[in-house]
Scaffold this active site. Structure first.
Site, mmCIF file in Angstrom:
data_model
loop_
_atom_site.group_PDB
_atom_site.id
_atom_site.type_symbol
_atom_site.label_atom_id
_atom_site.label_comp_id
_atom_site.label_asym_id
_atom_site.label_seq_id
_atom_site.Cartn_x
_atom_site.Cartn_y
_atom_site.Cartn_z
ATOM 1 N N HIS A 1 0.841 -1.207 0.000
ATOM 2 C CA HIS A 1 0.000 0.000 0.000
ATOM 3 C C HIS A 1 0.870 1.248 0.000
ATOM 4 C CE1 HIS A 1 -3.063 -2.707 1.772
ATOM 5 N NE2 HIS A 1 -3.943 -1.840 1.342
ATOM 6 N N ASN B 1 8.067 -4.163 3.413
ATOM 7 C CA ASN B 1 6.652 -3.847 3.601
ATOM 8 C C ASN B 1 6.218 -4.127 5.047
ATOM 9 O OD1 ASN B 1 3.915 -3.439 3.249
ATOM 10 N ND2 ASN B 1 3.680 -4.876 1.547
HETATM 11 MG MG LIG Z 1 2.360 -2.007 3.623
#
Ligand SMILES: [Mg+2]
Ligand SMILES: [Mg+2]
Lengths: 316, 316
Positions: A92, A123
């Site tokens: 994201h 991440n």
């Molecule tokens: Mg992330």
């Protein structure tokens, strides 16, 4: 003037078969704004605004799935299949954790226009800690503005020349960024910009030995390599805007706090008493001491789930 | 609707410090239109329209120089210095030869926004012959529309993964395309689109053994890898649009004609009788037979230059 009018008129003739369209329009969602790169199948930039109030909410990421952005033409869109078995996670840019206010905001953040192929450890680790750092800033500053995105930085190859080289994954050739950037602006109580920090992080595992300040960069330099003026209206007041890492400490949470944070997330999402106890026992296994927040959370969830399982007749 | 209005309102808050600006606006010039890529410092696409009438004119490329586009912010602009000693030539997308109508059009075509780093042999050879082919089309078709630009195509590397890799040159990291594309649309006398051809050519030397049809590609495939819908309004009438290489032969001029073409260009630009004779003698050296056009040109230039040198008292 006259010259401009003539060029526009000639332009009409030249573009008789339409203005070539690269989908250049800025896209607005429930809680973020972005520019999508139809060629790379990832965003160019994603902008957010968070505050203590905006972060409140209980929208749950378990109820949503990553999906191609319904607003993007299919042939220019990434697909979930492009990421599968690619070795890259779906990262994201506007984090799910910033979008608990509403289920729409949560769902919007799972559009693949808000996602780049990201190293899994990065991440789940350093980048996640940076996102938590941004959320924690809302305890100290009234409003926080964030722009995140991918970057392809050149390297000098064996032949002495500079090259940009990046992997592309899946049928749709989704571009894997070499780096990720985040620009953070914090406001004071009067809603004036107080400080700004720009960071460029390599898209690879980053351990606890690295500090956020190791990745602090000059905004101008970042903008030049991106080809984008990121905060056009900030420049006007630049003189007063401080370095974020001087105003705040730019310290990411440590390993222990981070593990507690994760256990908190797991406690929150536990949906059976059995699951709740399993997560709670992790603390002991990992020799972690729960803080007050975790203790309260555990107590509350326990009574909720006990009540619920009594009603449904489900036994632990 | 309501949802859209809410998103726009939230967007206003999120973008308090300005909409990130990647210079996405289409740029209009005297005789071409383009989209500039501020990140790569080269155009994304350059659109033109030519006809027998538009090609007429005597604007001279010797009176203009390549220059950074005055309309582009300096930090996002290529500079001539980026190209010097880079090993790459400055390749026009809208060719100088299509812009003889006026000195402004000629100068505009020498803006670096209309230029990409191009292999010198490709620029002077195959690509030049393709440009001549486009101009020759105006003898057969009333109007010709052309979109040209750079392309970065992925390759499979030793590790089995796909990568996009391109060189960047100079201080400003001007991107060197791996390929160049050209889309050509020809109209019939009724000004309806008659045929279309899309070509993708590697940015490397291409000899006389290769045919233009070797580089014919599917427009859809080109658009997908570019991330751009190139001729949005053509699609509506697609059913009637033929393959250019079936309507015309897509045959580039051969080696001999091409050499004659160059000698013609040199004769045209000769500014002394001595220079004129030197160029004329090249024909004999190369065992080339001048055609009627060259003979006429030589005679006319000779009388012009004789007159001129008489007036200025300059002796050959
Ligand atoms: Mg992330
Ligand atoms: Mg050229």
């Amino acid at each position: 003037e006259e010259m401009k009018r003539m060029k526009a008129a000639r332009g009409q003739e030249i573009l008789k078969y339409g203005i070539p369209d690269n989908g250049k329009d800025v896209r607005y969602y429930s809680n973020h704004v972005l520019l999508y790169d139809q060629q790379k199948r990832i965003p160019t930039w994603v902008a957010e605004h968070i505050s203590a109030n905006i972060l409140k909410g209980s929208a749950d990421r378990r109820h949503v799935k990553f999906r191609p952005d319904p607003e993007v033409e299919e042939r220019f869109s990434a697909q979930n299949g492009d990421y599968w078995r690619s070795g890259w996670s779906r990262g994201h840019m506007a984090p799910a954790g910033d979008n608990r206010k509403s289920q729409e905001a949560m769902q919007d953040s799972f559009n693949l226009t808000n996602v780049v192929p990201q190293n899994l450890e990065n991440n789940a680790g350093f980048w996640n800690r940076l996102e938590i750092y941004c959320r924690d800033l809302t305890n100290k500053f009234s409003n926080v503005f964030i722009i995140s995105g991918p970057l392809m930085l050149p390297i000098v190859d064996e032949d002495g020349n500079k090259y940009v080289k990046y992997q592309v994954i899946g049928e749709n050739n989704v571009a894997v960024p070499t780096h990720l950037f985040k620009v953070i602006i914090v406001e004071d109580k009067k809603r004036k910009p107080k400080a700004m920090g720009a960071f460029v992080v390599p898209n690879e595992p980053i351990g606890y030995d690295k500090k956020l300040t190791d990745y602090l960069v000059d905004l101008e330099a970042l903008e030049k390599s991106l080809g984008v003026t990121l905060v056009p209206k900030l420049i006007e007041t630049e003189g007063n805007v401080k370095n974020l890492c001087k105003v705040d400490n730019c310290k990411l949470i440590g390993r222990k706090e981070f593990e507690l944070y994760f256990i908190g997330r797991k406690l929150e999402s536990a949906n059976t008493l059995h699951r709740l106890e399993t997560v709670w026992n992790e603390l002991e296994e990992k020799k972690l001491k729960p803080d007050r927040y975790l203790k309260e959370l555990y107590k509350q969830k326990k009574s909720e789930l006990t009540e619920q399982e009594k009603l449904t007749g489900k036994s632990t």
